[in-house]
Design a protein around this motif. Structure first.
Motif, PDB file in Angstrom:
ATOM      1  N   LYS A 151       2.141   2.172  11.434  1.00 18.83           N
ATOM      2  CA  LYS A 151       1.462   2.318  10.334  1.00 18.83           C
ATOM      3  C   LYS A 151       0.013   2.392  10.365  1.00 18.83           C
ATOM      4  O   LYS A 151      -0.762   3.286   9.981  1.00 18.83           O
ATOM      5  CB  LYS A 151       2.083   1.553   8.881  1.00 18.83           C
ATOM      6  CG  LYS A 151       3.499   1.782   8.871  1.00 18.83           C
ATOM      7  CD  LYS A 151       4.061   0.828   7.558  1.00 18.83           C
ATOM      8  CE  LYS A 151       5.525   0.982   7.328  1.00 18.83           C
ATOM      9  NZ  LYS A 151       5.917  -0.108   6.331  1.00 18.83           N
ATOM     10  N   VAL A 152      -0.409   1.203  10.619  1.00 15.74           N
ATOM     11  CA  VAL A 152      -1.975   1.105  10.785  1.00 15.74           C
ATOM     12  C   VAL A 152      -2.631   2.126  11.703  1.00 15.74           C
ATOM     13  O   VAL A 152      -3.489   2.571  11.406  1.00 15.74           O
ATOM     14  CB  VAL A 152      -2.217  -0.310  11.479  1.00 15.74           C
ATOM     15  CG1 VAL A 152      -3.734  -0.531  11.804  1.00 15.74           C
ATOM     16  CG2 VAL A 152      -1.667  -1.500  10.147  1.00 15.74           C
ATOM     17  N   THR A 208      -2.543   6.930   3.552  1.00 10.72           N
ATOM     18  CA  THR A 208      -1.588   6.723   4.323  1.00 10.72           C
ATOM     19  C   THR A 208      -0.730   5.270   3.789  1.00 10.72           C
ATOM     20  O   THR A 208       0.081   4.794   4.386  1.00 10.72           O
ATOM     21  CB  THR A 208      -1.844   6.250   5.760  1.00 10.72           C
ATOM     22  OG1 THR A 208      -3.114   5.443   5.851  1.00 10.72           O
ATOM     23  CG2 THR A 208      -2.379   7.691   6.428  1.00 10.72           C
ATOM     24  N   GLY A 209      -1.392   4.502   2.650  1.00  7.48           N
ATOM     25  CA  GLY A 209      -0.845   3.452   2.347  1.00  7.48           C
ATOM     26  C   GLY A 209      -1.124   2.069   2.849  1.00  7.48           C
ATOM     27  O   GLY A 209      -0.424   0.995   2.808  1.00  7.48           O
ATOM     28  N   ILE A 210      -2.352   2.257   3.655  1.00  6.35           N
ATOM     29  CA  ILE A 210      -2.883   0.964   4.191  1.00  6.35           C
ATOM     30  C   ILE A 210      -3.940   0.685   3.380  1.00  6.35           C
ATOM     31  O   ILE A 210      -4.970   1.332   3.274  1.00  6.35           O
ATOM     32  CB  ILE A 210      -3.215   1.212   5.510  1.00  6.35           C
ATOM     33  CG1 ILE A 210      -1.984   1.557   6.352  1.00  6.35           C
ATOM     34  CG2 ILE A 210      -4.090   0.009   6.260  1.00  6.35           C
ATOM     35  CD1 ILE A 210      -1.064   0.699   6.666  1.00  6.35           C
ATOM     36  N   LEU A 243       0.811  -7.264   6.112  1.00  8.24           N
ATOM     37  CA  LEU A 243       1.463  -5.974   6.317  1.00  8.24           C
ATOM     38  C   LEU A 243       0.793  -4.973   5.348  1.00  8.24           C
ATOM     39  O   LEU A 243       0.048  -5.174   4.354  1.00  8.24           O
ATOM     40  CB  LEU A 243       3.059  -6.260   5.457  1.00  8.24           C
ATOM     41  CG  LEU A 243       4.125  -7.091   6.234  1.00  8.24           C
ATOM     42  CD1 LEU A 243       5.172  -7.231   5.450  1.00  8.24           C
ATOM     43  CD2 LEU A 243       4.281  -6.352   7.778  1.00  8.24           C
ATOM     44  N   ASN A 244       0.518  -3.581   5.884  1.00  5.47           N
ATOM     45  CA  ASN A 244       0.192  -2.418   5.367  1.00  5.47           C
ATOM     46  C   ASN A 244      -1.539  -2.659   5.118  1.00  5.47           C
ATOM     47  O   ASN A 244      -1.803  -2.205   4.066  1.00  5.47           O
ATOM     48  CB  ASN A 244       1.089  -2.142   4.237  1.00  5.47           C
ATOM     49  CG  ASN A 244       2.474  -1.858   4.418  1.00  5.47           C
ATOM     50  OD1 ASN A 244       2.758  -1.390   5.346  1.00  5.47           O
ATOM     51  ND2 ASN A 244       3.341  -2.583   3.617  1.00  5.47           N
ATOM     52  N   ASN A 245      -2.061  -3.463   5.734  1.00  5.92           N
ATOM     53  CA  ASN A 245      -3.364  -3.681   5.395  1.00  5.92           C
ATOM     54  C   ASN A 245      -4.158  -4.087   6.705  1.00  5.92           C
ATOM     55  O   ASN A 245      -3.597  -4.418   7.858  1.00  5.92           O
ATOM     56  CB  ASN A 245      -3.859  -4.736   4.597  1.00  5.92           C
ATOM     57  CG  ASN A 245      -3.298  -6.083   4.641  1.00  5.92           C
ATOM     58  OD1 ASN A 245      -3.148  -6.455   6.023  1.00  5.92           O
ATOM     59  ND2 ASN A 245      -3.172  -7.145   3.658  1.00  5.92           N
ATOM     60  N   ASN A 290       4.745  -2.084  11.511  1.00  6.26           N
ATOM     61  CA  ASN A 290       3.343  -2.072  10.842  1.00  6.26           C
ATOM     62  C   ASN A 290       2.348  -1.653  11.808  1.00  6.26           C
ATOM     63  O   ASN A 290       1.379  -0.795  11.191  1.00  6.26           O
ATOM     64  CB  ASN A 290       3.255  -3.652  10.647  1.00  6.26           C
ATOM     65  CG  ASN A 290       2.024  -3.958   9.616  1.00  6.26           C
ATOM     66  OD1 ASN A 290       2.239  -3.279   8.430  1.00  6.26           O
ATOM     67  ND2 ASN A 290       1.049  -4.397  10.351  1.00  6.26           N
ATOM     68  N   SER A 315       1.355  -9.146  12.785  1.00  7.52           N
ATOM     69  CA  SER A 315       1.105  -9.183  11.401  1.00  7.52           C
ATOM     70  C   SER A 315       1.402 -10.768  10.761  1.00  7.52           C
ATOM     71  O   SER A 315       1.199 -11.080   9.894  1.00  7.52           O
ATOM     72  CB  SER A 315       2.256  -8.298  10.739  1.00  7.52           C
ATOM     73  OG  SER A 315       3.649  -8.859  11.020  1.00  7.52           O
ATOM     74  N   LEU A 371       2.079  -0.679  -1.443  1.00  9.94           N
ATOM     75  CA  LEU A 371       1.833   0.624  -1.064  1.00  9.94           C
ATOM     76  C   LEU A 371       1.736   1.553  -2.126  1.00  9.94           C
ATOM     77  O   LEU A 371       2.285   1.432  -3.281  1.00  9.94           O
ATOM     78  CB  LEU A 371       3.160   1.314  -0.171  1.00  9.94           C
ATOM     79  CG  LEU A 371       3.398   0.630   1.147  1.00  9.94           C
ATOM     80  CD1 LEU A 371       4.629   1.085   2.089  1.00  9.94           C
ATOM     81  CD2 LEU A 371       2.082   1.085   2.051  1.00  9.94           C
TER      82      LEU A 371
END
Length: 509
Positions: free
Chosen positions: A468-469, A409-411, A385-387, A465, A377, A17
């Protein structure tokens, strides 16, 4: 999202991130919208939508009707404007058609007579029963509509060879599929008595089909047969064909897209829209989903394909993003259309219907962001994660809006080399792209355990997750809706040519 063949995906590298200090702070009202999207809300929605009560949301079924009412209630609670012809429902009156097995042999009569037994013949479609006796055979070659130019097919039995799909690359398959569909449509409109497709492999029983009543007669009866006997004896050309075509078993089906609209705030841009879509159907039970499933093994007594990730996750994401963005005052500049489609699993039917009956004209629709499989995920290539990734990654500038949102947003938004192009035409975004709209499907895991299997249940979703996405998706959607410059197809990419041509035709009307 359809898999043919099973997907091959490149493992995405783990992406750390971004440090908070590296991100530009978002306006407080926008950050408030993103914060409103929570794992708990998503879990609550999906635990109902993918519950056994809805029996796998087959199109059509009582479970799908319950799902539609549930989605409409969420749009109503969010204060969205109804976008259907019946409140939030865009209703399509369709025919659910099943073809019985062949009862008679298919015969070629000529210098070297051939008899194809009934169990080697699959009747794919027929508008009515008919008895074909000694129809003259016209062998066309491959399923390419260009080969039909200048030919008179009326009154003939058209025989055509199907390509060996197993030996095509992922890039070649979409092109070949489009040619095959165009070929079948042309034969159906030609007055031919029957179309016989010679397959390189043994045919399977035909799937049931959902069709519009005004298109019931668009195909001559189409049959798939084992081919080796025909080619070794070389007795097709100059022969006649006889076969008793069974009558279809038709039932009326009333199915619904669910549409909510957040009207834009800008006097000039509110007449244009951005779409956020997903399909809310799945494949039902062991009985309805047998031909579409990858596995019939689940926990003891389980017979329901709950479809939590495919595509319950996309559906509840549309609901929650709509709920969060509807809080903005003023609204985004462009209008937002939030929609869930019926019948994706039966051939992208809901999106195709909307493409022919849009709420906003297609030349006023600047983008479609279609969500597919955003909840799991546990990808088959490793933890995701985070993508997230987009199909048709470099087909349009839409990708850049989500890369920007991802940075905030860290993705990480990455291109999957194997999946990007191969999967572009295998979900509902394809119907919008064929209308000229820059349209892509966004996904977290292209392939995951339990795809089209009994184990795709809501308990296996990674809700933190997914939240977040979804925040990233919401921000990307707002960026498009507030941008004076709309996404555009990449004219330098030759794969976008048919979509750019469709867009040009749309703008001329």
């Amino acid at each position: 999202m359809h898999r043919f063949p099973p997907f091959l995906v490149a493992a995405a590298l783990a992406v750390p991130l971004l440090a908070a200090a590296e991100r530009t702070p978002l306006p407080a009202n926008v950050q408030g919208v993103l914060n409103a999207i929570t794992a708990g809300e998503l879990k609550g929605d999906l635990s109902f939508l993918a519950s056994d009560l809805l029996q796998g949301r087959y199109t059509p079924s009582p479970g799908l009707e319950i799902a539609a009412e549930f989605i409409a209630s969420k749009f109503r609670a969010a204060g969205l404007e109804p976008g259907g012809d019946e409140d939030y429902f865009q209703v399509a009156e369709m025919v659910d058609r099943r073809m019985p097995p062949a009862q008679t042999a298919l015969t070629f009569e000529g210098p070297q007579p051939i008899t194809i037994p009934p169990d080697a013949v699959t009747v794919v479609d027929s508008s009515q029963t008919s008895k074909i006796e000694r129809a003259s055979v016209l062998f066309v070659g491959d399923k390419d509509p260009a080969l039909l130019k200048g030919l008179s097919l009326a009154g003939h039995a058209v025989v055509v060879r199907q390509p060996d799909l197993a030996h095509l690359s992922d890039d070649q398959k979409p092109v070949v599929y489009r040619k095959m569909r165009a070929f079948d449509r042309a034969v159906g409109a030609s007055g031919a008595l029957i179309e016989v497709t010679i397959s390189p492999s043994k045919p399977r029983p035909a799937n049931a089909r959902l069709i519009l009543p005004d298109k019931q007669q668009h195909l001559a009866p189409s049959l798939v047969i084992v081919s080796e006997q025909l080619w070794t004896q070389g007795a097709i050309e100059g022969a006649t064909l006889s076969f008793d075509v069974p009558a279809p078993i038709d039932q009326k089906a009333r199915v619904k897209n669910v549409i909510g609209i957040l009207r834009g705030s800008d006097p000039a841009l509110k007449s244009t829209c951005v779409m956020l879509t997903a399909h809310y159907d799945h494949i039902g039970t062991i009985e309805t989903g047998a031909s579409m499933s990858q596995s019939t093994k689940g926990k003891e007594g389980d017979f329901i394909y709950n479809g939590a990730n495919d595509d319950g996750s996309g559906t509840v994401s549309v609901i929650e993003i709509a709920r969060a963005i509807s809080r903005l005052n003023p609204h985004p500049k462009r209008s937002l259309v939030f929609m869930t489609f019926f019948g994706e699993e039966r051939g992208e039917l809901g999106s195709q219907y909307y493409g022919a009956h849009p709420v906003f004209p297609m030349n006023k629709t600047v983008a479609d962001v279609n969500l597919e499989q955003v909840g799991r995920s546990d990808s088959t290539v490793g933890k995701q994660l985070n993508n997230a990734s987009l199909t048709g990654f470099d087909y349009s500038t839409l990708t850049k809006f989500f890369q920007e949102a991802g940075r905030a947003t860290g993705i990480k938004i990455y291109k999957d080399a194997q999946g990007s192009d191969a999967y572009f035409t295998r979900s509902d975004n394809a119907a919008m792209a064929e209308q000229g709209v820059p349209a892509h499907s966004l996904t977290v895991a292209f392939d995951y355990p339990d795809y089209h299997a009994l184990g795709d249940e809501w308990q296996k979703i990674d809700y933190p997750n997914m939240a977040k996405v979804d925040r990233m998706i919401a921000l990307g959607l707002l960026n498009i809706a507030n941008s004076a410059v709309a996404p555009e197809w990449d004219a330098k990419n030759p794969k976008t040519a048919p979509f750019r041509e469709a867009q040009q035709k749309s703008r001329q009307h």
